[in-house]
Scaffold this active site. Sequence first.
Site, PDB file in Angstrom:
ATOM      1  CG  ASP A   1      -3.980  -2.469  -1.418  1.00  0.00           C
ATOM      2  OD1 ASP A   1      -4.947  -2.643  -2.187  1.00  0.00           O
ATOM      3  OD2 ASP A   1      -4.066  -2.521  -0.165  1.00  0.00           O
TER       4      ASP A   1
ATOM      5  CB  THR B   1      -8.034  -7.072   8.567  1.00  0.00           C
ATOM      6  OG1 THR B   1      -8.233  -5.733   8.096  1.00  0.00           O
ATOM      7  CG2 THR B   1      -8.495  -7.165  10.003  1.00  0.00           C
TER       8      THR B   1
ATOM      9  CG  ASP C   1      -9.153   3.632  -4.798  1.00  0.00           C
ATOM     10  OD1 ASP C   1     -10.158   4.026  -5.430  1.00  0.00           O
ATOM     11  OD2 ASP C   1      -9.201   3.249  -3.614  1.00  0.00           O
TER      12      ASP C   1
ATOM     13  CB  SER D   1      -0.893   0.002   1.245  1.00  0.00           C
ATOM     14  OG  SER D   1      -0.088   0.243   2.399  1.00  0.00           O
TER      15      SER D   1
ATOM     16  CG  HIS E   1     -10.351  -3.776  -2.532  1.00  0.00           C
ATOM     17  ND1 HIS E   1      -9.190  -3.106  -2.231  1.00  0.00           N
ATOM     18  CD2 HIS E   1     -10.348  -3.955  -3.880  1.00  0.00           C
ATOM     19  CE1 HIS E   1      -8.516  -2.887  -3.336  1.00  0.00           C
ATOM     20  NE2 HIS E   1      -9.194  -3.383  -4.358  1.00  0.00           N
TER      21      HIS E   1
ATOM     22  CB  SER F   1      -9.849  -9.815   6.611  1.00  0.00           C
ATOM     23  OG  SER F   1      -8.511  -9.577   6.222  1.00  0.00           O
TER      24      SER F   1
END
Length: 306
Positions: free
Chosen positions: A81, A255, A103, A49, A209, A212
Amino acid sequence: MLVTGSEILVPARNGKYGVPSFNTNNLEITQAIIHTAEKLRSPVLVQISEGARKYAGTEDLTNLVADLARRASVPVAIHLDHGSSYESCLSAIKAGFTSIMIDASHHQLAENILETRRVVEAAHAMGITVEAELGRLGGIEEHIEVDEKDAFLTDPDEAVQFVEETGVDYLAIAIGTSHGAYKGKGRPFIDHARIAKIGAMLSIPLVAHGSSGVPPEIVQRFRDSGGEIGEAFGIADDDLAQACQHGIAKVNVDTDLRLAFTVGVREVLQKNPKEFDPRKILGPARDLMAQLIEHKMKVLGSAGKA
Ligand code: G3H
Ligand code: 13P
Ligand code: ZN
């Protein structure tokens, strides 16, 4: 072997399985991801990220991941990311990323299309494949009316227009998931009908996305080892498996590894207050992350595909 995102995701889409894309920030997370992928014969994406770039340094972290990826016996892509701008995407490509996300989903459709197209043109010229996002992911609260929820989730006709006008290689869609450990006050709602509709209208890989699982046993171990966490809920395994049957091919997970890492560290320090060897503290964290990674690869069906 180091490959582009499309080299992993197109076969996944066509073969109706998902490939996890795990966030990394350091050596132990990267080793857990790539070594488990090799153990299970699974392709995998390792994503970095903007925050990870700031924390670890783009070059340091990319070189670390790229070296492990090149030496891996399974296909590995290095993915940006939530790339925040054209400039950031280009600097990631220059550093060695083989897949990038732009994004611009917070912009209006026209601007999202313009920004994405600009990135796609530059990335494709360098042989790198691109993800973009359409719709709004997080913050779909329970008090929001159904009509309003609809406005956040990805519109199938817009998705077709977006892909046609941008030439993007894989598309992140909003289907009810959200980032972090608190995805709902109970099992989160996943809009399977919407996934199936978009999957039928578009043949490119789709991306989920916020995927988790926030496993209750890890949450419990977090609490038992002195951590404080509220009523945390993630995406159920069967929801993910079903989504991969209808077009989801890239499944983003951060996560779960954060939780596993922290539980691993907490448990060692709680059991051995005298310990101060970083290897004895981070080793068990790496092992626990590997267990979660293995589980995800089996659930998504990527295990055995490389
Ligand atoms: O989508 C967000 C990922 O979990 C990365 O989080 O920006 O804190 O590294 P980060
Ligand atoms: P989680 O917070 O569910 O792990 O999602 C991570 C993600 O989507 C990164 O892009
Ligand atoms: Zn995300």
